[in-house]
Every structure is written in C-alpha cells, then in structure tokens.
Design an enzyme around this catalytic site. Structure first.
Site, PDB file in Angstrom:
ATOM      1  N   LYS A  95     -20.580  22.664  20.928  1.00  0.00           N
ATOM      2  CA  LYS A  95     -21.270  21.485  20.400  1.00  0.00           C
ATOM      3  C   LYS A  95     -21.624  20.501  21.526  1.00  0.00           C
ATOM      4  CE  LYS A  95     -17.774  20.480  17.604  1.00  0.00           C
ATOM      5  NZ  LYS A  95     -16.813  21.586  17.707  1.00  0.00           N
ATOM      6  N   ARG A 155     -16.203  16.113  10.031  1.00  0.00           N
ATOM      7  CA  ARG A 155     -15.286  17.235  10.239  1.00  0.00           C
ATOM      8  C   ARG A 155     -14.497  17.545   8.970  1.00  0.00           C
ATOM      9  NH1 ARG A 155     -14.755  16.871  16.032  1.00  0.00           N
ATOM     10  NH2 ARG A 155     -13.467  18.502  16.964  1.00  0.00           N
ATOM     11  N   ARG A 209     -11.625  25.907  30.068  1.00  0.00           N
ATOM     12  CA  ARG A 209     -12.507  24.748  30.263  1.00  0.00           C
ATOM     13  C   ARG A 209     -11.878  23.727  31.208  1.00  0.00           C
ATOM     14  NH1 ARG A 209     -15.012  21.824  25.012  1.00  0.00           N
ATOM     15  NH2 ARG A 209     -12.876  21.211  24.575  1.00  0.00           N
ATOM     16  N   ARG A 218      -8.407  19.186  29.621  1.00  0.00           N
ATOM     17  CA  ARG A 218      -8.095  18.303  28.504  1.00  0.00           C
ATOM     18  C   ARG A 218      -6.724  18.675  27.959  1.00  0.00           C
ATOM     19  NH1 ARG A 218     -13.082  17.977  24.268  1.00  0.00           N
ATOM     20  NH2 ARG A 218     -11.398  18.209  22.769  1.00  0.00           N
ATOM     21  N   ARG A 274      -5.613  22.967  16.510  1.00  0.00           N
ATOM     22  CA  ARG A 274      -7.008  22.538  16.310  1.00  0.00           C
ATOM     23  C   ARG A 274      -7.772  23.579  15.495  1.00  0.00           C
ATOM     24  NH1 ARG A 274      -9.078  21.657  22.150  1.00  0.00           N
ATOM     25  NH2 ARG A 274     -11.010  20.983  21.161  1.00  0.00           N
TER      26      ARG A 274
HETATM   27  P1  AMP Z   1     -13.823  17.126  20.186  1.00  0.00           P
HETATM   28  O1  AMP Z   1     -14.113  16.468  21.477  1.00  0.00           O
HETATM   29  O2  AMP Z   1     -15.001  17.097  19.247  1.00  0.00           O
HETATM   30  O3  AMP Z   1     -13.261  18.520  20.359  1.00  0.00           O
HETATM   31  O4  AMP Z   1     -12.676  16.278  19.465  1.00  0.00           O
HETATM   32  C1  AMP Z   1     -11.400  16.137  20.060  1.00  0.00           C
HETATM   33  C2  AMP Z   1     -10.396  15.632  19.040  1.00  0.00           C
HETATM   34  O5  AMP Z   1     -10.813  14.344  18.562  1.00  0.00           O
HETATM   35  C3  AMP Z   1     -10.250  16.467  17.791  1.00  0.00           C
HETATM   36  O6  AMP Z   1      -9.347  17.553  17.973  1.00  0.00           O
HETATM   37  C4  AMP Z   1      -9.692  15.422  16.811  1.00  0.00           C
HETATM   38  O7  AMP Z   1      -8.330  15.152  17.067  1.00  0.00           O
HETATM   39  C5  AMP Z   1     -10.482  14.188  17.188  1.00  0.00           C
HETATM   40  N1  AMP Z   1     -11.753  14.091  16.425  1.00  0.00           N
HETATM   41  C6  AMP Z   1     -13.020  14.203  16.903  1.00  0.00           C
HETATM   42  N2  AMP Z   1     -13.925  14.056  15.926  1.00  0.00           N
HETATM   43  C7  AMP Z   1     -13.210  13.854  14.787  1.00  0.00           C
HETATM   44  C8  AMP Z   1     -13.562  13.644  13.424  1.00  0.00           C
HETATM   45  N3  AMP Z   1     -14.849  13.634  13.016  1.00  0.00           N
HETATM   46  N4  AMP Z   1     -12.550  13.461  12.529  1.00  0.00           N
HETATM   47  C9  AMP Z   1     -11.270  13.455  12.905  1.00  0.00           C
HETATM   48  N5  AMP Z   1     -10.866  13.678  14.163  1.00  0.00           N
HETATM   49  C10 AMP Z   1     -11.813  13.867  15.103  1.00  0.00           C
END
Ligand code: AMP
Length: 212
Positions: A13, A87, A126, A159, A170
């Site tokens: 994404k 999400r 990553r 990360r 996750r």
């Molecule tokens: P990402 O960078 O999109 O992989 O998001 C990293 C982390 O941020 C996720 O594993 C969640 O803990 C949190 N997160 C990101 N977007 C959301 C969302 N829309 N709802 C809830 N938690 C989120």
C-alpha cells in the site's frame, strides 16, 4: 478522483501510494504514517497509539477516525489516497459518514491481493529511513551500501512491528478486522481487486489502468 488502498500488511500500500503521489499528483493519507509521526513528536495521540502499534494491534477506532477527519478537512479539493484506512467495518461506516458530511466520495476501493507467504518475506526484510520515506528490502530492493540509505546516507532501521513475532499479530488483526472490508466495498459497488505480486511498477500499471 478519491481512492482507498487496503489489504494485508506488506501488500504494498505504501509503495503504491508513493507511485500514485509521484505519477498522478494525488495527496496521500496514511494512518500508519500519521501515527508514527505522532509517536515521534510524543503527542498524547502518539503516546496512546504506540502501545497498540508496537504490539501489532489496531489502534481504537475512536482515535483513528478523528485523525482522518482532520486530514479530509486539510486536503479538501485534492485527489486523495486513503492508505491503511479504513481497516475495520466500523471505520468504513464512519468514513461514509465523513464523506457525506464533507460531500466527498471514494470512487474506487483497491484491494491489493498478495499470498501470505510472500507477505512475511516482504515485511521481515523491509528496512527504511527513520521517517519511513525511503524504503528498501534486504533481498528485493537492497541499498547500494548495506544498512545505508542511497538517497540521504542515513542509517536504515527496521520498524519495531516488522519483527516476525509482531507480524503474526498484525496478520491476525488483518484477517479478523480488515478482510471483511472486501465484502463491504463489493456490496457498495466500488471494489477493485488488484494482484499485488510482481514489480511495483507492474502493480502500479494495474491500478493506473482503473483510474480513468
Ligand atoms: P501501517 O503503516 O499501515 O502498516 O500501520 C501500522 C500500524 O498502525 C498498524 O499495525 C496499526 O497498529 C496502526 N494503524 C494504522 N492504520 C490503522 C487504522 N486504520 N486503524 C487502526 N490502527 C491502524
């Protein structure tokens, strides 16, 4: 045109969002990036979100939706990519209410489909700069010098939530909470399923061909 990108962690994404920003001039809203910026600047929202993110769990909807509303107001008039939001089905419903409120519409909801075995490989390999802007992969896209960003010369980091033990949580959160969005957007009539395997430029072409 406003779009959203959803799919499992590691589906690409963020990579596809960067390509859309670069090639189509769209504005990028990533809830993950917003949370990481809030954590870095130690705001109360960041402190609240950190405990969930480090554990690989979803941040509560109440925190997330308010943050997205602020971005929708800030970016009004621009073509938006929502990356990683919604999400959950309640977030998708809250988003629909916000879209009504600000007279906006999501034209297409892109689901990036990637087999689970490949997700694990993508996430564990990553590496990125501390701000997450320059992203590499130990095997698929290594930097010229190990551990150093080609663009900025900064050290590359992993990360915290890209460690194998957190990834499992996750992926489970994705299966339970995010995968039902496929049905949600299918019923809404704007779901586009895109194969997320292959070169990023090939995946981008698949997405771009739908942006007409
Ligand atoms: P990402 O960078 O999109 O992989 O998001 C990293 C982390 O941020 C996720 O594993 C969640 O803990 C949190 N997160 C990101 N977007 C959301 C969302 N829309 N709802 C809830 N938690 C989120």
């Amino acid at each position: 045109m406003n779009i959203l990108l959803f799919g499992p962690p590691g589906a690409g994404k963020g990579t596809q969002s960067s390509l859309l920003v670069e090639n189509k001039g769209m504005a990028h809203v990533s809830t993950g990036d917003l949370f990481r910026a809030a954590i870095k600047s130690e705001t109360s929202l960041g402190i609240e979100a950190k405990k969930y993110i480090d554990a690989g769990e979803l941040v509560p909807d109440s925190v997330t939706v308010g943050m997205v509303e602020e971005e929708l107001i800030r970016l009004k008039g621009k073509d938006i990519i929502l990356d990683g939001f919604p999400r959950t089905v309640p977030q998708a419903e809250a988003l629909n209410a916000l879209l009504d409120k600000y007279e906006l519409k999501i034209d297409k909801a892109f689901f990036l489909e990637v087999p689970e075995k490949l997700l694990m490989k993508r996430l564990t390999g990553r590496r990125m700069t501390a701000d997450g802007k320059n992203v590499y992969h130990l095997e698929f896209n290594p930097p010229q010098q190990e551990g150093v960003c080609d663009v900025t010369g900064e050290p590359l980091i992993q990360r915290k939530d890209d460690r194998e033990e957190v990834i499992a949580t996750r992926l489970k959160a994705y299966e339970e909470s995010t995968s039902p969005l496929k049905e949600f957007y299918k019923n809404q009539g704007n779901l586009v399923v895109v194969e997320g395997v292959g070169e990023p430029s090939d995946v981008f072409d698949r997405i771009a061909s739908e942006l007409v």
